[in-house]
Scaffold this active site. Structure first.
Site, PDB file in Angstrom:
ATOM      1  N   GLU A 283       1.006  -1.055  -0.559  1.00 23.20           N
ATOM      2  CA  GLU A 283      -0.317  -0.315  -0.211  1.00 23.20           C
ATOM      3  C   GLU A 283       0.483   1.368  -0.111  1.00 23.20           C
ATOM      4  O   GLU A 283       2.297   0.925   0.172  1.00 23.20           O
ATOM      5  CB  GLU A 283      -0.888   0.284   1.154  1.00 23.20           C
ATOM      6  CG  GLU A 283       0.301  -0.058   2.524  1.00 23.20           C
ATOM      7  CD  GLU A 283      -1.031  -0.027   3.348  1.00 23.20           C
ATOM      8  OE1 GLU A 283      -2.131  -0.562   3.731  1.00 23.20           O
ATOM      9  OE2 GLU A 283      -0.746   0.596   4.711  1.00 23.20           O
TER      10      GLU A 283
ATOM     11  N   HIS B 163       0.366   5.432   1.229  1.00 21.31           N
ATOM     12  CA  HIS B 163      -0.604   6.790   1.443  1.00 21.31           C
ATOM     13  C   HIS B 163       0.429   7.390   1.772  1.00 21.31           C
ATOM     14  O   HIS B 163       1.482   8.168   1.968  1.00 21.31           O
ATOM     15  CB  HIS B 163      -1.558   6.476   3.178  1.00 21.31           C
ATOM     16  CG  HIS B 163      -0.700   5.137   3.908  1.00 21.31           C
ATOM     17  ND1 HIS B 163       0.915   5.563   4.720  1.00 21.31           N
ATOM     18  CD2 HIS B 163      -0.455   4.260   3.885  1.00 21.31           C
ATOM     19  CE1 HIS B 163       1.348   5.316   4.730  1.00 21.31           C
ATOM     20  NE2 HIS B 163       0.320   3.625   5.109  1.00 21.31           N
TER      21      HIS B 163
ATOM     22  N   HIS C  24       5.076   6.462   8.395  1.00 25.15           N
ATOM     23  CA  HIS C  24       6.212   5.244   9.046  1.00 25.15           C
ATOM     24  C   HIS C  24       6.894   5.552   9.866  1.00 25.15           C
ATOM     25  O   HIS C  24       7.896   5.201   9.185  1.00 25.15           O
ATOM     26  CB  HIS C  24       5.135   4.056   8.681  1.00 25.15           C
ATOM     27  CG  HIS C  24       3.585   3.595   7.480  1.00 25.15           C
ATOM     28  ND1 HIS C  24       3.161   4.351   9.167  1.00 25.15           N
ATOM     29  CD2 HIS C  24       3.491   3.129   6.818  1.00 25.15           C
ATOM     30  CE1 HIS C  24       2.445   3.596   8.330  1.00 25.15           C
ATOM     31  NE2 HIS C  24       1.987   2.908   7.227  1.00 25.15           N
TER      32      HIS C  24
ATOM     33  N   HIS D  43       4.737   0.478  -0.017  1.00 24.18           N
ATOM     34  CA  HIS D  43       5.234  -0.281   0.889  1.00 24.18           C
ATOM     35  C   HIS D  43       4.852  -1.744   1.763  1.00 24.18           C
ATOM     36  O   HIS D  43       3.693  -2.090   1.515  1.00 24.18           O
ATOM     37  CB  HIS D  43       5.190   0.277   2.699  1.00 24.18           C
ATOM     38  CG  HIS D  43       4.267   0.623   3.191  1.00 24.18           C
ATOM     39  ND1 HIS D  43       3.985   1.721   2.628  1.00 24.18           N
ATOM     40  CD2 HIS D  43       3.605   1.097   4.577  1.00 24.18           C
ATOM     41  CE1 HIS D  43       3.278   2.906   2.995  1.00 24.18           C
ATOM     42  NE2 HIS D  43       2.416   1.309   4.350  1.00 24.18           N
TER      43      HIS D  43
ATOM     44  N   CYS E  78       4.705   0.085  15.383  1.00 26.27           N
ATOM     45  CA  CYS E  78       4.405   1.457  14.332  1.00 26.27           C
ATOM     46  C   CYS E  78       4.047   2.849  14.517  1.00 26.27           C
ATOM     47  O   CYS E  78       3.246   2.618  15.235  1.00 26.27           O
ATOM     48  CB  CYS E  78       4.242   1.112  13.149  1.00 26.27           C
ATOM     49  SG  CYS E  78       3.597   2.133  11.407  1.00 26.27           S
TER      50      CYS E  78
END
Ligand code: MN
Length: 161
Positions: A75, A77, A81, A115, A129
């Protein structure tokens, strides 16, 4: 990476100053959650615990554990992270780079970067995370984007989708 449907607010935790670790990567009063809703995105054998969710910090600290052979969703975004491997070993894809990860290694996933995290075939990998509390919903690759990624043989060999 990662909420019931990808990015919904995590369940609230009652205020506590100290939560004890039980020796098995579980913490007092921290619920073991599904990584995402089944069928919402491709993944295998991942659990999620929200360890710290403090509005004052505007971020959450989560612990994800991937069982041997498992993988998180491929995914991307806008949100970033900050990851620290807490248990075991594995690997991850960040953009077009496959990283081999050992306990205590750190990974930063930049904005809008494909990732995916994978445990080893015979060893679980658990990681912390950190994410913003307010964050955008992850995007899954289109068939065209997947094809483009698979032009790179290293990436093609890595990804699970
Ligand atoms: Mn992500």
């Amino acid at each position: 990476m990662m909420e019931p449907s990808g990015d919904e607010p995590s369940p609230g935790l009652e205020a506590a100053v100290h939560r004890r670790h039980d020796g098995t990567f579980r913490w007092e009063q921290v619920e073991m959650l599904a990584y995402k809703q089944e069928g919402s995105a491709p993944f295998r054998d991942v659990t999620r615990q929200v360890l710290i969710n403090a509005p004052e910090l505007a971020c959450e600290l989560r612990y994800f554990e991937i069982a041997p052979g498992g993988y998180s969703t491929l995914e991307c975004h806008e949100h970033v992270h900050g990851v620290m491997i807490l248990r075991g070993r594995g690997s991850c894809l960040v953009d077009a780079t496959v990283l081999h990860l050992d306990t205590n290694d750190l990974v930063r996933v930049p904005p809008m970067t494909w990732h995916q995290f994978r445990a080893g075939e015979d060893e679980a990998m658990g990681f912390l995370c950190m994410v913003n509390t307010a964050r955008d919903r992850p995007i899954l690759p289109t068939e065209e984007e997947l094809s483009a990624m698979r032009q790179n043989p290293v990436v093609a060999a890595f990804i699970r989708h």
